[in-house]
Design a protein around this motif. Structure first.
Motif, short mmCIF file in Angstrom:
data_model
loop_
_atom_site.label_atom_id
_atom_site.label_comp_id
_atom_site.label_asym_id
_atom_site.label_seq_id
_atom_site.Cartn_x
_atom_site.Cartn_y
_atom_site.Cartn_z
N LEU B 29 0.83 -1.21 0.00
CA LEU B 29 0.00 0.00 0.00
C LEU B 29 0.87 1.26 0.00
CD1 LEU B 29 -2.86 -1.02 2.46
CD2 LEU B 29 -2.99 -0.76 -0.02
N PHE B 30 1.91 1.24 0.81
CA PHE B 30 2.81 2.40 0.87
C PHE B 30 3.46 2.62 -0.51
CE2 PHE B 30 7.00 4.30 1.74
CZ PHE B 30 6.59 5.46 2.35
N THR B 31 3.90 1.53 -1.14
CA THR B 31 4.52 1.65 -2.46
C THR B 31 3.53 2.25 -3.47
OG1 THR B 31 5.80 -0.32 -1.96
CG2 THR B 31 5.75 0.35 -4.26
N LEU B 32 2.28 1.79 -3.41
CA LEU B 32 1.27 2.31 -4.34
C LEU B 32 1.08 3.82 -4.15
CD1 LEU B 32 -1.71 -0.18 -4.66
CD2 LEU B 32 -0.29 0.75 -6.47
N VAL B 33 1.01 4.24 -2.89
CA VAL B 33 0.84 5.67 -2.61
C VAL B 33 2.01 6.46 -3.19
CG1 VAL B 33 0.79 7.40 -0.76
CG2 VAL B 33 -0.56 5.31 -0.55
N VAL B 34 3.23 5.99 -2.94
CA VAL B 34 4.42 6.68 -3.43
C VAL B 34 4.42 6.72 -4.96
CG1 VAL B 34 6.94 6.56 -3.55
CG2 VAL B 34 5.78 6.19 -1.38
N VAL B 35 4.09 5.56 -5.58
CA VAL B 35 4.09 5.49 -7.05
C VAL B 35 3.10 6.49 -7.63
CG1 VAL B 35 3.33 4.03 -8.97
CG2 VAL B 35 4.96 3.13 -7.31
N PHE B 36 1.87 6.51 -7.11
CA PHE B 36 0.87 7.44 -7.65
C PHE B 36 1.29 8.90 -7.41
CE2 PHE B 36 -1.73 3.82 -8.36
CZ PHE B 36 -2.68 4.21 -9.28
N TYR B 37 1.89 9.17 -6.27
CA TYR B 37 2.35 10.53 -5.96
C TYR B 37 3.42 10.97 -6.96
CZ TYR B 37 4.18 14.41 -3.18
OH TYR B 37 4.60 15.63 -2.76
N ILE B 38 4.44 10.12 -7.15
CA ILE B 38 5.55 10.48 -8.04
C ILE B 38 5.06 10.59 -9.49
CG2 ILE B 38 7.75 9.68 -9.00
CD1 ILE B 38 8.40 8.50 -6.26
N VAL B 39 4.22 9.63 -9.93
CA VAL B 39 3.76 9.67 -11.33
C VAL B 39 2.91 10.90 -11.57
CG1 VAL B 39 2.34 8.49 -13.06
CG2 VAL B 39 3.94 7.18 -11.69
N THR B 40 2.14 11.32 -10.56
CA THR B 40 1.35 12.54 -10.72
C THR B 40 2.26 13.73 -10.99
OG1 THR B 40 -0.27 11.65 -9.19
CG2 THR B 40 -0.36 14.01 -9.60
N ILE B 41 3.34 13.82 -10.22
CA ILE B 41 4.29 14.93 -10.41
C ILE B 41 4.96 14.81 -11.78
CG2 ILE B 41 6.47 15.90 -9.60
CD1 ILE B 41 5.53 15.18 -6.75
#
Lengths: 310, 53
Positions: B29-41
């Motif tokens: 779950l933490f990885t997913l949050v980080v991935v979506f955050y970074i890809v958004t940027i």
């Protein structure tokens, strides 16, 4: 009963909850996954155009998880035959570590998650392609072809051959002849690779009632087919050179490896009885792994060199 | 769960397996949050700093 005690008990009728994280990772077939990651990565590197490295990593991750999910669905459906085959008896479901329901839920969750993530973050064509690949492996191959026809490996092999096309699609948003050739290499490689294994594991498949070619059509017909597919595979391995997206160095390497593949397949075809026959099958099976790895590693190395030179 | 005799007491092995599953889910779950955050940027690019406040 205190809350702490209650957290450490389960209803008497409860089944499951006995698998560790490692057992769930085993459901993803990590060794198959590593091949999928590698071939998808090569497809991405060869595709024309640029993609942000973060997007590339996400695409590879989604393709890997999607492949793992289809592996989990395969283990869920095939638990009955895995139980009776020596090669697969220690898998998490036959070993009693994960229940079939848990594996099914795990596989479906990861399938949906990987497809949606690939679609949302990379592109929807690649996402749809991944969904189709999971469907093809879990439903068309596992549920239908595997138990009904000796051609199961031929058609089902397409599922294992799609990853480089998905990698290509993640970069370009479509597919092309070049990516189709990458598909074709794995597609034509799969039958001789698996039939060599099936020849020396024939007893296992017989026990499990899986209609692999050596069981249904006999060892001689299987040997004819191994040789025929190997002869077809050799020129397809060189095709990237003929199509102009690989150098003469790759062409020569692929040609030499293709000839070695055919020579080993001929050896399997020639030696029909006893230990020498078994050794020939094992040699072809092992060489086939190196063959595929070296072809894709060659293509990858060339694309990296081109990237540095450009 | 109505009474103490109505359940299976988890063994230490089962508890440690449950813990490993919980950690794996948390990491995922933490990885997913980080991935979506970074890809958004990444997808927004430099424009992320050029927006009306």
């Amino acid at each position: 009963m205190s809350l702490a005690d209650r957290q450490d008990t389960l209803p008497a009728a409860w089944e499951g909850g006995m698998g560790s994280a490692g057992d769930y990772i085993a459901l993803l077939k990590p060794r198959v996954m590593s091949l999928v990651i590698f071939t998808a990565f090569v497809g991405m590197m060869l595709a024309p155009g640029n993609v942000h490295p973060v997007i590339a990593v996400v695409a590879i991750l989604c393709i890997a998880v999607g492949a793992g999910a289809s592996g989990a669905l395969n283990m869920w459906y095939d638990a009955d035959i895995d139980r009776v085959m020596s090669r697969t008896a220690k898998r998490p479901i036959p070993a009693g570590k994960v229940t079939p329901d848990e594996a099914l839920a795990f596989g479906i969750t990861l399938s949906i998650g990987s497809v949606l993530t690939l679609g949302l973050l990379v592109n929807w064509f690649a996402g749809a392609f991944l969904a189709f690949t999971i469907f093809f492996y879990a439903v068309v191959y596992t549920m239908w072809l595997k138990r009904s026809t000796p051609q199961n490996i031929v058609i089902g092999g397409a599922a294992g051959a799609f990853p480089p096309m998905i990698g290509w699609a993640a970069v370009t948003g479509n597919v092309s002849l070049e990516s189709f050739v990458l598909f074709l290499i794995i597609f034509m490689w799969t039958p001789p690779h698996f039939w060599a294994l099936a020849l020396f594991k024939k007893g296992d498949y017989e026990t499990a009632g899986v209609p692999m070619m050596p069981v249904m059509a006999g060892e001689t017909v299987t040997r004819h087919n191994i040789l025929a597919y190997s002869i077809l595979l050799a020129p397809i391995g060189v095709a990237p050179y003929f199509l102009g997206y690989a150098s003469i160095a790759y062409g020569m390497m692929a040609g030499a490896l293709g000839l070695a593949f055919v020579a080993l397949a001929y050896d399997v075809w020639r030696k029909r009885e006893g230990d020498v026959a078994r050794v020939a099958c094992v040699r072809l099976f092992k060489f086939s792994l190196y063959y595929l790895f070296l072809l894709f590693a060659g293509l990858l190395a060339e694309s990296l060199v081109k990237g540095f030179v450009a | 769960m109505s009474g103490e005799d109505n359940g299976i007491k988890l063994t230490d092995d089962q508890k440690s397996k449950r813990r490993s599953r919980s950690i794996a889910i948390a990491v995922t779950l933490f990885t997913l949050v980080v991935v979506f955050y970074i890809v958004t940027i990444v997808k927004m690019g430099p424009d992320i700093l050029n927006r009306p406040l």
